[in-house]
Structure formats: structure tokens, C-alpha cells
Design a protein around this motif. Structure first.
Motif, PDB file in Angstrom:
ATOM      1  N   GLY A 419      -1.317 -39.621  37.913  1.00  0.00           N
ATOM      2  CA  GLY A 419      -1.137 -39.573  36.464  1.00  0.00           C
ATOM      3  C   GLY A 419      -2.379 -39.163  35.701  1.00  0.00           C
ATOM      4  O   GLY A 419      -2.342 -39.044  34.471  1.00  0.00           O
ATOM      5  N   TRP A 420      -3.469 -38.932  36.410  1.00  0.00           N
ATOM      6  CA  TRP A 420      -4.735 -38.571  35.753  1.00  0.00           C
ATOM      7  C   TRP A 420      -4.624 -37.317  34.873  1.00  0.00           C
ATOM      8  O   TRP A 420      -5.126 -37.322  33.728  1.00  0.00           O
ATOM      9  CB  TRP A 420      -5.808 -38.411  36.837  1.00  0.00           C
ATOM     10  N   PHE A 422      -2.263 -36.193  33.065  1.00  0.00           N
ATOM     11  CA  PHE A 422      -1.549 -36.443  31.809  1.00  0.00           C
ATOM     12  C   PHE A 422      -2.409 -37.244  30.833  1.00  0.00           C
ATOM     13  O   PHE A 422      -2.307 -37.074  29.616  1.00  0.00           O
ATOM     14  CB  PHE A 422      -0.240 -37.187  32.096  1.00  0.00           C
ATOM     15  N   TRP A 427      -3.253 -31.437  32.020  1.00  0.00           N
ATOM     16  CA  TRP A 427      -1.937 -30.856  32.302  1.00  0.00           C
ATOM     17  C   TRP A 427      -1.691 -29.615  31.444  1.00  0.00           C
ATOM     18  O   TRP A 427      -1.140 -28.612  31.915  1.00  0.00           O
ATOM     19  CB  TRP A 427      -0.866 -31.912  32.058  1.00  0.00           C
ATOM     20  N   ILE A 438      -1.275 -33.588  41.654  1.00  0.00           N
ATOM     21  CA  ILE A 438      -0.182 -34.571  41.622  1.00  0.00           C
ATOM     22  C   ILE A 438       0.580 -34.563  42.942  1.00  0.00           C
ATOM     23  O   ILE A 438       0.863 -35.619  43.528  1.00  0.00           O
ATOM     24  CB  ILE A 438       0.773 -34.276  40.444  1.00  0.00           C
TER      25      ILE A 438
END
Length: 757
Positions: A419-420, A422, A427, A438
Motif C-alpha cells: 500500500g506504500w 497509494f 501511484w 505491489i
């Protein structure tokens, strides 16, 4: 007069060959009873210069040389001796004992020019040549030192030494890296005997020149009680007398720190010899009759060594010239703490625990400007961001600690890593790189959920891993062929060779498994191929271009060829997925750096691994660097625990080495299994070096942050250590203690273990 330093060496009694040579070569005086033990037996085994050398070659008497070649640790001391019967006091010409040595040394070096193996050994560092010249001693006994035979022997030795020195300089191309030491084990009386304490027996020459030795020093006057200076016409050349067996510091042309460390090491060696002798004496003495030497009790040993080390450190601190006020303040604090502990009668370990923070905080406050910069950086950060960083850091470290007990915590961490992009808006900036990150984060998260390696072997998964590596190699080759015109002619052969190694690894694994299932044993050709692939994996990456991406990929191919040979199931896929994630990490870090406003002069595809980093390009630490350090620690833990628990003995599957050998050999098998464990670790560290280059940050700063994270983890493990339970329980706690021990070693010096040889 021209090259070195000189003086008179004062020996101890008894002035015999054995104690003299032990003092010269081992650095201490044996118990006098050793003389009665003869030449072949050492009453107390001892370490020596020859034993600590890389290689030693000696020529001379079988009595002396055999004493130092006996029971040395390793096959690296080579002696050449004449027959014991040649030591004949009644012989017509005993100078042949010395000419034999000179002639054999010259022949040895002539032969070395035609012997590549010997020539290579002679060009190693830390090698010793020991020329034992017995002729003068034998002539002195047989004809007296005032005889013509004795004086002629001196002339022969003098001419021989001149020739040997010239030969050495010529052989090594006058590189100035050889030190020459000329001395004697003892002297001799006018009537041709030795053993007692007459000055003619205890005074010996000491002349040394060459590498690391001071040059001659011209002086106007010198005060010595004897008349040697005038007799030898050396009144104006500085004479420095020494005690035989003690390191002659005044002769060394080096720094004071080097001299201090050298004499400190010498003292430790002598102390260890004392401990061994005391232990042996205690074992054969009734307990109520044994009286330890009070001046070297265990507590006093610690105090002596601690003070010596402290003085050495203080000498370095003086070079920094710190503020006197700060220095005096911390000295006062240290005295108060020590006084408080003293009146409470606490054991000496409390002094270490309580006083150790004093010099550490002194060193910290000396760098007050760095602290100011850190505080200013934190104050400029919004409070919500600061609290968020603190909470995330605490949670991340707790996940690391729990992963030592529950492997699935690594899965949770990797899912969080996915999730880094985002959170940081990467992203929207770099979708392709973020997708790779991801995907491989989630894919790697699967491995900690799988059973421990070795429980369910599956060769088909090993073959799948090999095929995936080959497909990836083809893709990389195609990409490089389009991008680089010189790739086909210069670099393609190496890639094809590494791909061939992968194909051979797959063949060996498959055919070995079939052969063992049919109970036909390990085919010899498979075994040979396996060892060749293992050896080549250390060499082939060094032949690849120093460009970051190409070097990393070459390392991956070579290590994967070996890892395939050591795999029995799904773990063969682990390094491949881990490496893909590492490549994604490198690209993500460069994108992060650009997003934060730091200019990147080079793309990842053009950055090269270099030894000398341009200091002008290095930047200051920022909060993102804490995350980078945490990522490194997390990936290292994942590399160790991703496919099992290496802290437990039952995690080592001996079938993983069947491509190399099937006959039980614990050391070779253990080394191979350990290398299998270290391969993922090597891949992570190579990637981290790449991250350091791409982010333009000094490795020292990043590793210091890694150390801080390890310190915090160690605080948890302090309360979790235990010495009971299953192998897995004890092993896990031992692994935790390793973290604690590594951290402790960064602030506390340690001393060599006692050695008997």
C-alpha cells in the motif's frame, strides 16, 4: 649507517638455544624447566610468529626448526633441514652448516620462478623466511670465539647475508615491503660455552632494516656503560638496546596508535599463556595447596586490560581536541557514578552498565550541531506527520519482533508495503513501477504462509523456478540488445554462459533426483558439474559490466544457478521473487527521491557501482531515510525467515545438498546449507547498496539508522531470552541474542579467546 636501526639485545638466563628462540619467535620466556624437556616436546604449547603467518619457510638445524613446525594450526610452515649428523663439532669445516642454508635458499628462489604455485605463495602477504645459521655457534664450541675458524665463519655469514638480501630485493622488485631482522638467541664466553649469565652470553646483536623500520639516526653523544660504541666506531649512530622477546617499539616507523595496539596485543598473548600455565598447574595441585598469583587475579586482569584499552582510546580522543568544559563535566559525572557504585559495593559489571553511557553521551554532545539540525528538521515537520511517523515506526518494529515468533507477521508487513504507493502518491507519478512493487510484495507475502522447507519436496517447483529465470534472462537479453549496440559482441557471451549454468543446474537436479529414487546414487558427472557451477558463481558476476542493473542481474543469475542445486521445493522460487521485489524497490526509491525534489543526475540503467563515491553528491538525512533503513531490516529478516526458521536445527534439510555430495560430511554439508541461507541475504544487501547509490546518501548514515532499529529490537529480546525448551525455542532465543550481541559489539571492545597453540 644507511638503512636501518641497531642495538644490543639483552637475553635472559639460561642462555640456551631453546628459550632464546622461543623468546624471539613466540614473544615470551618459557619456564626454565623447558630446557630439560629437549627439543621435540613443548611443556606448554604456545603460539608463535610462524604459526600466525600466512606461510613460513625455514632452513637450518632440525632441532630448532622442528620445534616451531610441530602442531602448528594449518599446513603453512615448511622447513628444510640438513641431517642431524652434520652437526659435528669434530668436523673439518662446520661453516657448511651456514653455506648449506644460503645455497638452499638461493636454489629455492630460483625454482620459484618456474613454479607458478610456489611463486604465488611467495607473493602473498604475512610470509616469513627464517634462516637459522648454526655454523658460528658450532665453531665457537669447537674452536673458541677467538679462533681463526670462528672469525672466518663470521666473514662467510656476513657475505652470505649480503648476497641473500640482494637476492630478496631483486626477487621482489625492490618493492620495499620486506623487513629484515638479524639477531642471535644467545652469546658465548671466550672459552666457548653458554648457559649462564655472563655479559658475553647475554648480549647479542640486533640489527633490523626494511619495511616499517626507522632509518638511521645521527646523534652527537650517547651514554652507555660499555665501550662497544667506540670499538665499533658507531658513536654517532643511535644505539637502541632492547630486551629479547619484548616488542622493540622504538624501532618501528609507525604511528603511536599502531604501536599501542601492537604492544596491547602482545600483552594479551602473554596473558593467555599465563592462563594456560596456571590452569595446568591447578589441575595437578591439591586445591588447598594451590595459591594463585595475586598480582594477576581475574579481576586485576580485567582492570589492567580495561585501563590499557581506555588509555588507547583517550589518546585518540585527544587528537579531536574537544571542549575542555564538556570534557571536565563528563569526567565529574563519571566520578560521581563510580563513587555511588563503590559505596553500594556493586559488582564490576554494574560499572560497565552505568558508566558506558557517559562516554557515549559525551561523543553525542560533541556533535551538538547535528542534534540541532535534527531538532530543526523535526520542528519543521507538521505535528500530525511527526506523530504518524512515530506510530508507524513503533508498529513496524513490533512487527519485526513478532516475526521472530510468528512467520505470518512478515506476510502482514509485506501486504502493508504493497500500500506504500497509494500513501505517497507514487501511484499517480509512476504507475508501472508501483504495479511491479505491489505485485511482487503480495507475491512474496505468500512464502511465510507456506510450510517450512524440507517437509514436502517437489522437484517440479524447482524446475519451474529454473524456467522462470531463463525466461527472465531472455527478456533482459532482448532488452539490452535493443538498447546497447555493443552488447552482442561484448556482453552477450557472459549472459549465455550464465544461462547455460542455469540449464545445467536444472538438468543436475532432475537427473540426480531420478538417480536417487532408483537407488543408483549420485552420478559423478552431476557432482562435478555442481561444484563447477558453485565455484563459477563467485567469479562470473565480476566479469559483468559495472552498470548497476546489469551487475545486479548477473549476480542474480549466478546465485540462482547455485540455489537451484540446493533446493528441493517451493523455496527455489523465493530468491527470484525477492530479487524482483528488490529491483522494484530500487526504482521506487529513485522515484521517491525525485518526488521529494532531489535531482537525480542519472537513471538506474546508467548508474555504475563505484568504489569512490563523490562526496559532493551526498546529501543530508531525511525522514524517508528512516523508512529505507527499516525496509532493509525487514527484508533481511524476510530473507532469513521467508522459507523457514534457521534458528532451529530441524530446519536444515540435508537432502538439499545431494547434488554436491551424499556421503556424510558435516562440515561441507553445513557450509553448503549455510550458503543456501545466505544467498537471499546477499541479494538484499546488493540491492541496498544500489539504493544507497541511487538515493545519493552515505552508507554510514543508513547503517547507523539500521543500528538504531536493531537496538530497539534488542531491548525487546533482553526480556525474552531463555535456555530451556525445544531446539526451536532455544534456537530462536539464541538468534535474538545474536542481534543483541552484534549491537553490544559496536560499543564494547572484546579480547581474543585463550588459545593453546
Amino acid at each position: 649507517m644507511h638503512e636501518g636501526s641497531w642495538g644490543i639485545s639483552h637475553t635472559r638466563v639460561p642462555t640456551e638455544s631453546r628459550p632464546g628462540h622461543v623468546a624471539l619467535i613466540a614473544g615470551f620466556y618459557e619456564d626454565v624447566s623447558a630446557v630439560a624437556k629437549g627439543w621435540k616436546e613443548n611443556p606448554v604449547e604456545f603460539d608463535s610468529l610462524l604459526n600466525e603467518s600466512k606461510y613460513t619457510w625455514g632452513w637450518g638445524s632440525p632441532d630448532i626448526l622442528s620445534m616451531f613446525a610441530k602442531d602448528v594450526s594449518g599446513d603453512h610452515v615448511f622447513i628444510h633441514t640438513y641431517d642431524a649428523d652434520d652437526e659435528d663439532f669434530g668436523a673439518h669445516d662446520v661453516t657448511k652448516l651456514d653455506t648449506w642454508v644460503f645455497d638452499n635458499v638461493k636454489e629455492f628462489f630460483r625454482a620459484a620462478r618456474n613454479n607458478q604455485s610456489l611463486f604465488s605463495k611467495l607473493n602473498e602477504e604475512k610470509i616469513v623466511f627464517f634462516l637459522h645459521l648454526l655454523g658460528i655457534d658450532t665453531n665457537g664450541h669447537a674452536h673458541r670465539p677467538s679462533s681463526r675458524e670462528y672469525k672466518d665463519n663470521i666473514k662467510i655469514v656476513d657475505a652470505g647475508i649480503k648476497e641473500i638480501v640482494s637476492m630478496f630485493k631483486h626477487f621482489y622488485g625492490n618493492d620495499g615491503k620486506t623487513a629484515f631482522v638479524f639477531t642471535a638467541d644467545h652469546g658465548m664466553t671466550d672459552w666457548g660455552v653458554h648457559g649462564a649469565g655472563h655479559p658475553s652470553e647475554t648480549l647479542t646483536p640486533f640489527v633490523t632494516w626494511g619495511a616499517g623500520i626507522k632509518y638511521p639516526q645521527n646523534v652527537s653523544t650517547q651514554q652507555f656503560e660499555d665501550a662497544f660504541l667506540k670499538e665499533w666506531k658507531l658513536e654517532n649512530w643511535k644505539r637502541q638496546d632492547i630486551n629479547q622477546g619484548i616488542l622493540p617499539l622504538d624501532y618501528l616507523n609507525n604511528t603511536d596508535l599502531f604501536k599501542a595496539e601492537s604492544i596491547f596485543t602482545n600483552a594479551i598473548q602473554i596473558l593467555e599463556q599465563f592462563k594456560v600455565k596456571m590452569t595446568q598447574k591447578k589441575e595437578v595441585t591439591l586445591s588447598f595447596l594451590f595459591t594463585p598469583f595475586k598480582l594477576l587475579s581475574e579481576s586485576k586482569q580485567h582492570n589492567i586490560l580495561r585501563k590499557a584499552r581506555s588509555y588507547i582510546k583517550q589518546r585518540k580522543y585527544d587528537e579531536a581536541k574537544p571542549s575542555r568544559l564538556l570534557q571536565y563535566s563528563f569526567v565529574a559525572i563519571g566520578v560521581l557514578v563510580a563513587f555511588f557504585l563503590l559505596i553500594q559495593a556493586y559488582p564490576w559489571t554494574y560499572y560497565i552498565y552505568c558508566l558506558l553511557p557517559v562516554p557515549i553521551w559525551y561523543a553525542v554532545l560533541r556533535e551538538f550541531q547535528v542534534i540541532q539540525d535534527l531538532v530543526a528538521s523535526l520542528l519543521s515537520c507538521p505535528p500530525s506527520h511527526f506523530v504518524g511517523y512515530l506510530l508507524v515506526s513503533t508498529l513496524g518494529i513490533e512487527v519485526l519482533v513478532l516475526s521472530f515468533f510468528y512467520r505470518y507477521m512478515l506476510t502482514a508487513g509485506l501486504i502493508a508495503f504493497a500500500g506504500w504507493p497509494f500513501i505517497t502518491q507514487l501511484w499517480t507519478r509512476a504507475k508501472r513501477t508501483s504495479l511491479n512493487w505491489i505485485f511482487f510484495s503480495l507475491l512474496l507475502a505468500v512464502f511465510p504462509l507456506m510450510p517450512v522447507v524440507g517437509r514436502k519436496p517437489d522437484i517440479s517447483l524447482v524446475m519451474t523456478a529454473g524456467l522462470l529465470v531463463l525466461l527472465l534472462s531472455l527478456f533482459v537479453v532482448a532488452s539490452l540488445t535493443k538498447r546497447k549496440d555493443s552488447f552482442v559482441n561484448e556482453e552477450l557471451p557472459l549472459h549465455l554462459l550464465q544461462m547455460l549454468s542455469m540449464v545445467l543446474s536444472m538438468y543436475v537436479v532432475y537427473s540426480t533426483d531420478n538417480s536417487l529414487l532408483k537407488k543408483q546414487g549420485l552420478p559423478l558427472i552431476n557432482q562435478i558439474i555442481s561444484w563447477i557451477i558453485l565455484a563459477s558463481s563467485f567469479v562470473l558476476p565480476l566479469l559483468s559490466p559495472p552498470i548497476l542493473f546489469e551487475r545486479l542481474f548477473s549476480i542474480l543469475l549466478s546465485l540462482m544457478s547455485t540455489y537451484i542445486l540446493l533446493s528441493r521445493g517451493y523455496e527455489a522460487l523465493f530468491p527470484l521473487v525477492l530479487s524482483c521485489l528488490m529491483f522494484a524497490w530500487i526504482h521506487m526509491e529513485q522515484e521517491t527521491l525525485q518526488q521529494s525534489g532531489v535531482s537525480c543526475k542519472q537513471k538506474v540503467n546508467s548508474i555504475q557501482f563505484i568504489y569512490n563515491t563523490d562526496l559532493t553528491q551526498l546529501r543530508q538525512l531525511c525522514l524517508d531515510d528512516i523508512r529505507r533503513a527499516f525496509f532493509l531490516v525487514f527484508f533481511l529478516v524476510t530473507a532469513f525467515f521467508g522459507t523457514g526458521n534457521i534458528a532451529s536445527v530441524n530446519s536444515f534439510d540435508v537432502t538439499s545438498v545431494y547434488c554436491f555430495l551424499t556421503v556424510f560430511s558435516p562440515f561441507i554439508m553445513g557450509a553448503l546449507m549455510m550458503w543456501k541461507i545466505l544467498i537471499p541475504f546477499v541479494l538484499v544487501m546488493c540491492a541496498f547498496e544500489a539504493v544507497q547509490l541511487t538515493t545519493q546518501l552515505s552508507s554510514k548514515g543508513l547503517f547507523l539508522m539500521v543500528l538504531v532499529i536493531s537496538d530497539i529490537m534488542a531491548l525487546h529480546f533482553f526480556f525474552l531470552v531463555r535456555d530451556y525448551g525445544s531446539w526451536l525455542d532455544i534456537g530462536t532465543r539464541s538468534f535474538q541474542k545474536l542481534f543483541r550481541g552484534l549491537d553490544f559489539c559496536t560499543t564494547k571492545s572484546f579480547y581474543p579467546n585463550p588459545r593453546k597453540s
